[in-house]
Scaffold this motif. Sequence first.
Motif, PDB file in Angstrom:
ATOM      1  N   GLN A  24      -0.603   4.742  -1.275  1.00 47.97           N
ATOM      2  CA  GLN A  24      -0.505   6.019  -0.568  1.00 47.97           C
ATOM      3  C   GLN A  24       0.102   7.101  -1.457  1.00 47.97           C
ATOM      4  OE1 GLN A  24       1.137   5.887   3.421  1.00 47.97           O
ATOM      5  NE2 GLN A  24       0.474   3.771   3.683  1.00 47.97           N
ATOM      6  N   LYS A  55      -1.516  -3.863   3.029  1.00 50.61           N
ATOM      7  CA  LYS A  55      -0.495  -3.384   3.948  1.00 50.61           C
ATOM      8  C   LYS A  55       0.618  -4.407   4.134  1.00 50.61           C
ATOM      9  CE  LYS A  55      -3.461  -0.223   6.569  1.00 50.61           C
ATOM     10  NZ  LYS A  55      -2.721   0.981   6.124  1.00 50.61           N
ATOM     11  N   LYS A  77      -7.990   9.687   4.540  1.00 56.50           N
ATOM     12  CA  LYS A  77      -7.680   8.844   5.697  1.00 56.50           C
ATOM     13  C   LYS A  77      -8.312   7.462   5.540  1.00 56.50           C
ATOM     14  CE  LYS A  77      -7.147  12.650   8.995  1.00 56.50           C
ATOM     15  NZ  LYS A  77      -7.701  13.313  10.215  1.00 56.50           N
ATOM     16  N   LEU A  78      -9.538   7.423   5.014  1.00 62.94           N
ATOM     17  CA  LEU A  78     -10.195   6.135   4.783  1.00 62.94           C
ATOM     18  C   LEU A  78      -9.445   5.321   3.732  1.00 62.94           C
ATOM     19  CD1 LEU A  78     -14.009   7.046   4.739  1.00 62.94           C
ATOM     20  CD2 LEU A  78     -12.784   5.735   6.489  1.00 62.94           C
ATOM     21  N   ILE A 125      -6.319   5.448   2.912  1.00 58.57           N
ATOM     22  CA  ILE A 125      -5.025   5.006   3.430  1.00 58.57           C
ATOM     23  C   ILE A 125      -5.194   3.914   4.483  1.00 58.57           C
ATOM     24  CG2 ILE A 125      -3.047   5.762   4.809  1.00 58.57           C
ATOM     25  CD1 ILE A 125      -3.206   8.422   3.273  1.00 58.57           C
ATOM     26  N   LYS A 126      -6.270   3.976   5.269  1.00 60.43           N
ATOM     27  CA  LYS A 126      -6.485   2.997   6.330  1.00 60.43           C
ATOM     28  C   LYS A 126      -6.992   1.667   5.801  1.00 60.43           C
ATOM     29  CE  LYS A 126      -8.529   2.504  10.931  1.00 60.43           C
ATOM     30  NZ  LYS A 126      -9.363   3.169  11.982  1.00 60.43           N
ATOM     31  N   PHE A 127      -7.774   1.706   4.722  1.00 58.32           N
ATOM     32  CA  PHE A 127      -8.380   0.475   4.197  1.00 58.32           C
ATOM     33  C   PHE A 127      -8.061   0.271   2.708  1.00 58.32           C
ATOM     34  CE2 PHE A 127     -11.278   2.144   7.509  1.00 58.32           C
ATOM     35  CZ  PHE A 127     -11.154   1.110   8.452  1.00 58.32           C
ATOM     36  N   ASP A 137       0.807  -1.223   0.000  1.00 60.40           N
ATOM     37  CA  ASP A 137       0.000   0.000   0.000  1.00 60.40           C
ATOM     38  C   ASP A 137       0.837   1.269   0.000  1.00 60.40           C
ATOM     39  OD1 ASP A 137       0.841  -0.049   2.721  1.00 60.40           O
ATOM     40  OD2 ASP A 137      -0.949   1.041   3.319  1.00 60.40           O
TER      41      ASP A 137
END
Length: 351
Positions: free
Chosen positions: A125, A250, A234-235, A237-239, A121
């Motif tokens: 990103q 990840k 943020k969403l 990058i987080k998922f 990821d």
Amino acid sequence: KLTDRRPVRLSMCGAVTDYFTSDVLHLQYRFYGEPVVKACVENGAHCIDISGEPQFLESMQLNYDSQAAEKGVYVVGSCGFDSIPADMGVLYTRDQFKGTLTAVESFLTASMGPEGGCIHDGTWQSAVYGLADSDKLRSLRKKFSHKPLPVVGTRIKRRCALFYSDEIQQYAVPFMGADPSVVKRTQRFLSEEHQESPVQYGAYAGVGGVSSVMKLLFAGLMFFLLVKFSFGRKLLIKFPEFFSFGFFSKEGPTRKQMEGSSFRFAFYGEGYTEGQDPSQGKPNAKIRTLVQGPEAGYVATPIAMVQAAITILNEPDSLPEKGGVYTPGAAFAKTTLIDRLNKHGIQFSVL
């Protein structure tokens, strides 16, 4: 000209360390890359990186090119999968063409083994931040005050955002990585510094069949909607796995996934045979070349990076006459880098 053997700093902020592990440090060059370039230039060490972020690459050229030239230092960005196959592939196609090559389109396809595949990821990103900062990139490019590159021959036609490619027999989209900007910078350097005829370039990537297209449309829509807002980024990058249907993760690929994966760059070029005037009529000759190799991120990238570093150390007389911040094509056009890559698993050939 350099006559000493200076150290070369291999900057791996963004992707690759060890082929045999997926425990890899993934950081964005836009946040952490500049101190490495700055330190190298100030201390007289050549620097190469594997960044695929146009904003970082072009800002380093703007900010450090003159300082690197004064120090006799070569700073060469995008020396991994982004963008040695594309940039050197265009030069290889030009060198194999008997006449004046005026335009090239590349089509990237990836193959996976029974274990499937995915991308770490960190690349995801970079895409999130890159699209969010697209306005900054446009502002950055204005600071160069570049004149438009001359168009030799017939102007290349831009494809649709999604189309069926007869060349690779699957649906394709414009390639979203750094390759187009890197190739254009190389062509500008060769045109302005060596008065070589610039080659127009279009980059595309295959996405597969109808089911893959449906997933791409949904993921693309969600991506472009969310990337505009801080909360949405943020969403994303987080998922990454959820929003990319598992294509980015990840954890990154496993060793078996890497061993079963490979890439192919097909280059379709056109131009004018020897003795023909490119200003008169349509192109009358075509050429097709291929660059292929192992898994792109964790296998091909370190191969390309190491061979680029060895080339800088062993062939100083074949590099540009002065130091500076360069693309791979600008730095290595007169070297044996392609021969080195051919010997280490990244193959260049004419079809």
